[in-house]
Write a protein that holds these residues in place. Structure first.
Motif, PDB file in Angstrom:
ATOM      1  N   ASP A   6       0.840  -1.202   0.000  1.00  0.00           N
ATOM      2  CA  ASP A   6       0.000   0.000   0.000  1.00  0.00           C
ATOM      3  C   ASP A   6       0.871   1.246   0.000  1.00  0.00           C
ATOM      4  OD1 ASP A   6      -2.595  -1.314   0.208  1.00  0.00           O
ATOM      5  OD2 ASP A   6      -2.025  -1.831   2.257  1.00  0.00           O
ATOM      6  N   ALA A   7       1.964   1.185   0.732  1.00  0.00           N
ATOM      7  CA  ALA A   7       2.844   2.360   0.809  1.00  0.00           C
ATOM      8  C   ALA A   7       4.290   1.939   0.928  1.00  0.00           C
ATOM      9  CB  ALA A   7       2.461   3.235   1.993  1.00  0.00           C
ATOM     10  N   LEU A   8       5.145   2.684   0.244  1.00  0.00           N
ATOM     11  CA  LEU A   8       6.592   2.550   0.376  1.00  0.00           C
ATOM     12  C   LEU A   8       7.114   3.827   1.015  1.00  0.00           C
ATOM     13  CD1 LEU A   8       9.459   1.384  -0.271  1.00  0.00           C
ATOM     14  CD2 LEU A   8       9.267   2.547  -2.489  1.00  0.00           C
ATOM     15  N   VAL A   9       7.875   3.675   2.083  1.00  0.00           N
ATOM     16  CA  VAL A   9       8.500   4.815   2.752  1.00  0.00           C
ATOM     17  C   VAL A   9      10.004   4.706   2.535  1.00  0.00           C
ATOM     18  CG1 VAL A   9       8.866   6.037   4.922  1.00  0.00           C
ATOM     19  CG2 VAL A   9       6.671   4.906   4.488  1.00  0.00           C
ATOM     20  N   VAL A  10      10.598   5.725   1.958  1.00  0.00           N
ATOM     21  CA  VAL A  10      12.039   5.732   1.708  1.00  0.00           C
ATOM     22  C   VAL A  10      12.704   6.542   2.814  1.00  0.00           C
ATOM     23  CG1 VAL A  10      13.879   6.201   0.074  1.00  0.00           C
ATOM     24  CG2 VAL A  10      11.589   5.620  -0.765  1.00  0.00           C
ATOM     25  N   GLY A  11      13.406   5.849   3.704  1.00  0.00           N
ATOM     26  CA  GLY A  11      14.056   6.498   4.831  1.00  0.00           C
ATOM     27  C   GLY A  11      13.462   6.049   6.148  1.00  0.00           C
ATOM     28  N   ALA A  12      14.302   5.481   7.009  1.00  0.00           N
ATOM     29  CA  ALA A  12      13.834   4.952   8.300  1.00  0.00           C
ATOM     30  C   ALA A  12      14.226   5.848   9.463  1.00  0.00           C
ATOM     31  CB  ALA A  12      14.382   3.537   8.518  1.00  0.00           C
ATOM     32  N   GLY A  13      14.271   7.157   9.201  1.00  0.00           N
ATOM     33  CA  GLY A  13      14.530   8.111  10.273  1.00  0.00           C
ATOM     34  C   GLY A  13      13.242   8.469  10.993  1.00  0.00           C
ATOM     35  N   PRO A  14      13.253   9.531  11.793  1.00  0.00           N
ATOM     36  CA  PRO A  14      12.057   9.888  12.574  1.00  0.00           C
ATOM     37  C   PRO A  14      10.832  10.177  11.716  1.00  0.00           C
ATOM     38  CG  PRO A  14      13.759  11.606  12.692  1.00  0.00           C
ATOM     39  CD  PRO A  14      14.397  10.396  12.105  1.00  0.00           C
ATOM     40  N   ILE A  65      13.950   7.776  21.836  1.00  0.00           N
ATOM     41  CA  ILE A  65      12.810   8.053  20.955  1.00  0.00           C
ATOM     42  C   ILE A  65      12.866   7.141  19.742  1.00  0.00           C
ATOM     43  CG2 ILE A  65      11.720   9.796  19.483  1.00  0.00           C
ATOM     44  CD1 ILE A  65      12.803  11.913  21.450  1.00  0.00           C
ATOM     45  N   GLY A  66      14.068   6.962  19.195  1.00  0.00           N
ATOM     46  CA  GLY A  66      14.234   6.039  18.074  1.00  0.00           C
ATOM     47  C   GLY A  66      13.814   4.631  18.430  1.00  0.00           C
ATOM     48  N   GLU A  67      14.189   4.185  19.615  1.00  0.00           N
ATOM     49  CA  GLU A  67      13.811   2.839  20.065  1.00  0.00           C
ATOM     50  C   GLU A  67      12.296   2.722  20.200  1.00  0.00           C
ATOM     51  OE1 GLU A  67      16.083   2.583  23.618  1.00  0.00           O
ATOM     52  OE2 GLU A  67      17.935   1.959  22.601  1.00  0.00           O
ATOM     53  N   GLU A  68      11.651   3.778  20.694  1.00  0.00           N
ATOM     54  CA  GLU A  68      10.191   3.764  20.822  1.00  0.00           C
ATOM     55  C   GLU A  68       9.526   3.637  19.446  1.00  0.00           C
ATOM     56  OE1 GLU A  68       8.708   7.152  22.884  1.00  0.00           O
ATOM     57  OE2 GLU A  68       9.727   6.671  24.773  1.00  0.00           O
ATOM     58  N   LEU A  69      10.018   4.421  18.482  1.00  0.00           N
ATOM     59  CA  LEU A  69       9.443   4.373  17.138  1.00  0.00           C
ATOM     60  C   LEU A  69       9.639   2.996  16.506  1.00  0.00           C
ATOM     61  CD1 LEU A  69      10.579   7.844  15.737  1.00  0.00           C
ATOM     62  CD2 LEU A  69       8.277   7.183  16.418  1.00  0.00           C
ATOM     63  N   LEU A  70      10.815   2.418  16.672  1.00  0.00           N
ATOM     64  CA  LEU A  70      11.089   1.088  16.116  1.00  0.00           C
ATOM     65  C   LEU A  70      10.188   0.039  16.728  1.00  0.00           C
ATOM     66  CD1 LEU A  70      14.994   1.090  15.991  1.00  0.00           C
ATOM     67  CD2 LEU A  70      13.427   1.120  14.054  1.00  0.00           C
ATOM     68  N   SER A  71      10.022   0.114  18.041  1.00  0.00           N
ATOM     69  CA  SER A  71       9.179  -0.850  18.733  1.00  0.00           C
ATOM     70  C   SER A  71       7.738  -0.759  18.250  1.00  0.00           C
ATOM     71  CB  SER A  71       9.255  -0.597  20.247  1.00  0.00           C
ATOM     72  OG  SER A  71       8.382  -1.459  20.946  1.00  0.00           O
ATOM     73  N   GLU A  72       7.244   0.464  18.093  1.00  0.00           N
ATOM     74  CA  GLU A  72       5.867   0.653  17.637  1.00  0.00           C
ATOM     75  C   GLU A  72       5.696   0.172  16.196  1.00  0.00           C
ATOM     76  OE1 GLU A  72       1.804   2.047  17.961  1.00  0.00           O
ATOM     77  OE2 GLU A  72       3.354   1.248  19.293  1.00  0.00           O
ATOM     78  N   ALA A  73       6.663   0.493  15.321  1.00  0.00           N
ATOM     79  CA  ALA A  73       6.586   0.053  13.933  1.00  0.00           C
ATOM     80  C   ALA A  73       6.582  -1.471  13.837  1.00  0.00           C
ATOM     81  CB  ALA A  73       7.752   0.628  13.130  1.00  0.00           C
ATOM     82  N   THR A  74       7.429  -2.118  14.632  1.00  0.00           N
ATOM     83  CA  THR A  74       7.491  -3.583  14.639  1.00  0.00           C
ATOM     84  C   THR A  74       6.180  -4.177  15.120  1.00  0.00           C
ATOM     85  OG1 THR A  74       9.878  -3.528  15.037  1.00  0.00           O
ATOM     86  CG2 THR A  74       8.733  -5.575  15.571  1.00  0.00           C
ATOM     87  N   ARG A  75       5.626  -3.602  16.175  1.00  0.00           N
ATOM     88  CA  ARG A  75       4.363  -4.108  16.733  1.00  0.00           C
ATOM     89  C   ARG A  75       3.238  -4.041  15.707  1.00  0.00           C
ATOM     90  NH1 ARG A  75      -0.229  -2.339  18.917  1.00  0.00           N
ATOM     91  NH2 ARG A  75       0.286  -0.142  18.623  1.00  0.00           N
ATOM     92  N   LEU A  76       3.263  -3.016  14.861  1.00  0.00           N
ATOM     93  CA  LEU A  76       2.207  -2.824  13.870  1.00  0.00           C
ATOM     94  C   LEU A  76       2.470  -3.582  12.570  1.00  0.00           C
ATOM     95  CD1 LEU A  76       1.620   1.002  14.412  1.00  0.00           C
ATOM     96  CD2 LEU A  76       0.060  -0.860  15.049  1.00  0.00           C
ATOM     97  N   GLY A  77       3.572  -4.304  12.497  1.00  0.00           N
ATOM     98  CA  GLY A  77       3.845  -5.126  11.326  1.00  0.00           C
ATOM     99  C   GLY A  77       4.492  -4.406  10.166  1.00  0.00           C
ATOM    100  N   VAL A  78       5.108  -3.250  10.408  1.00  0.00           N
ATOM    101  CA  VAL A  78       5.822  -2.547   9.334  1.00  0.00           C
ATOM    102  C   VAL A  78       7.037  -3.373   8.924  1.00  0.00           C
ATOM    103  CG1 VAL A  78       7.164  -0.487   8.751  1.00  0.00           C
ATOM    104  CG2 VAL A  78       5.080  -0.274  10.131  1.00  0.00           C
ATOM    105  N   GLU A  79       7.204  -3.571   7.634  1.00  0.00           N
ATOM    106  CA  GLU A  79       8.349  -4.313   7.112  1.00  0.00           C
ATOM    107  C   GLU A  79       9.489  -3.327   6.835  1.00  0.00           C
ATOM    108  OE1 GLU A  79       9.325  -7.540   3.524  1.00  0.00           O
ATOM    109  OE2 GLU A  79       7.261  -6.883   3.916  1.00  0.00           O
ATOM    110  N   VAL A  80      10.688  -3.646   7.304  1.00  0.00           N
ATOM    111  CA  VAL A  80      11.831  -2.742   7.148  1.00  0.00           C
ATOM    112  C   VAL A  80      12.962  -3.461   6.434  1.00  0.00           C
ATOM    113  CG1 VAL A  80      13.516  -1.282   8.318  1.00  0.00           C
ATOM    114  CG2 VAL A  80      11.203  -1.492   9.260  1.00  0.00           C
TER     115      VAL A  80
END
Length: 366
Positions: A6-14, A65-80
């Motif tokens: 559905d979406a491609l995000v280029v860049g895994a920063g904040p 903050i980075g760790e929080e964002l990563l944890s939330e993205a993983t929990r929601l099933g974002v593929e990195v």
């Protein structure tokens, strides 16, 4: 190999992670691609605490903050996908080099570019000597790799990056001989400058580096005073011993992919230079292509996260994952937080610049 999201995000920063979290939270299948070996962008270099409001992570260190964002993205099933480079986008299909071996193509209904910015560099005699580097490189060495770049540093530039990295150099056990600023006043927040002054670091305004001296490495720098027209004052030169020079000369949006996609561009000195023209939903002149974070104008990490959220909400709404009323309320809340971030003396110019960009985008769309 080809896949569809559905979406491609280029860049895994904040900005990128925040956009992915918003979309995945609404049920979208999201892929985040980043060229580095670890996600989080600049956040993992930032050992200082953010300040401001609770909603902007006040009191929390950047890497946390980075760790929080990563944890939330993983929990929601974002593929990195890490160690992966998007080298081209062709009609909503991204060409990706993964792990320096696999050539992949990925289709996405919506694409969000959150590619960040690159450090500006300055040239002067001796600027290519070992020991002269960007402030970001210094921060990477001490905070990521735990490697000391030298013993005694001169920092060129007194914006927030120059001030914060200088303080982190002190924390790492280095001596900061001076912070040198060409303008007649300090460029960053007073709270950062005050911490350095209390630590005994001189901040010299109205001056610059004339040259770095040394044979196979920096051993000293020659400084010079500047007149009101920013021209060197003859006879005002003096020598300062240092084995390292940091350059905090600002950032420029990393917008190559947006250029190649055919986006309309605008030039804004306040926001770092040329950047993709975008509307208040962060959508560019190319349908379905959004920007967020420093590629959309160099600001603070807190603003980058909010822009990522805004782009994610808008893209999800356009795909039908959110109804118009709900999305409108969410976007309004994000914009209100961004207005707060841009309300201070440093943010006011950026707020005006952004407003002009939105007007230009609306005019071009009309």
């Amino acid at each position: 190999m080809s896949d569809s999201y559905d979406a491609l995000v280029v860049g895994a920063g904040p900005a990128g992670l925040s956009a992915a979290i918003e979309m995945a939270g609404l049920g979208a299948r999201v892929l985040v691609v980043d060229e580095h070996s670890r996600p989080g962008g600049q956040l993992f270099k930032q050992i200082h605490q953010f300040f401001g409001s609770h909603s902007h992570k006040a009191g929390i260190r950047g890497f946390a903050i980075g760790e929080e964002l990563l944890s939330e993205a993983t929990r929601l099933g974002v593929e990195v996908w890490l160690n992966s480079v998007v080298w081209g986008i062709f009609d909503k299909t991204a060409a990706i080099l993964r792990n320096n071996s696999s050539q992949l193509s990925v289709k996405a209904a919506k694409i969000i570019l959150a590619t960040g910015a690159t450090e500006n560099s300055l040239t002067f005699p001796g600027s290519t000597l070992p020991g002269v580097m960007g402030a970001g490189a210094l921060q990477t060495l001490i905070n990521i790799h735990r490697v000391s770049p030298g013993k005694r540093v001169v920092m060129l530039g007194s914006g927030n990056v120059g001030l914060i990295v200088s303080y982190q150099l002190l924390q790492a056990g280095l001596e900061v001989a001076a912070i040198v600023e060409a303008r007649p006043q300090i460029g960053g927040y007073g709270v950062h400058a005050a911490k350095l002054r209390r630590a005994g670091v001189p901040i010299i305004v109205g001056a610059t580096i004339q040259q770095a001296l040394g044979q196979d490495h920096v051993h000293s720098v020659e400084l010079v005073r500047l007149d009101q027209d920013q021209r060197p004052l003859a006879g005002s030169e003096w020598i300062l011993n240092a084995d390292t020079v940091g350059m905090a000369a600002g950032l420029t949006p990393l917008a190559e992919l947006a250029w190649t996609c055919g986006c309309a561009f605008v030039f804004s000195p306040v926001l770092g230079g040329h950047l993709p023209l975008h509307d208040s939903n962060m959508e560019t002149s190319v349908d379905g292509l959004y920007v967020a974070g420093d590629i959309a104008g160099v600001e603070e990490a807190s603003t980058a996260m909010e822009e990522g959220r805004l782009a994610g909400i808008a893209a999800a709404e356009a795909l039908g994952f959110s109804d118009q009323k709900t999305a409108a309320a969410q976007k309004e809340a994000v914009r209100a937080r961004m207005e707060t971030l841009r309300s201070g003396p440093f943010g006011a110019a950026r707020r005006l610049a952004k407003t002009e960009i939105f007007k230009q985008r609306e005019g071009s769309a009309g």
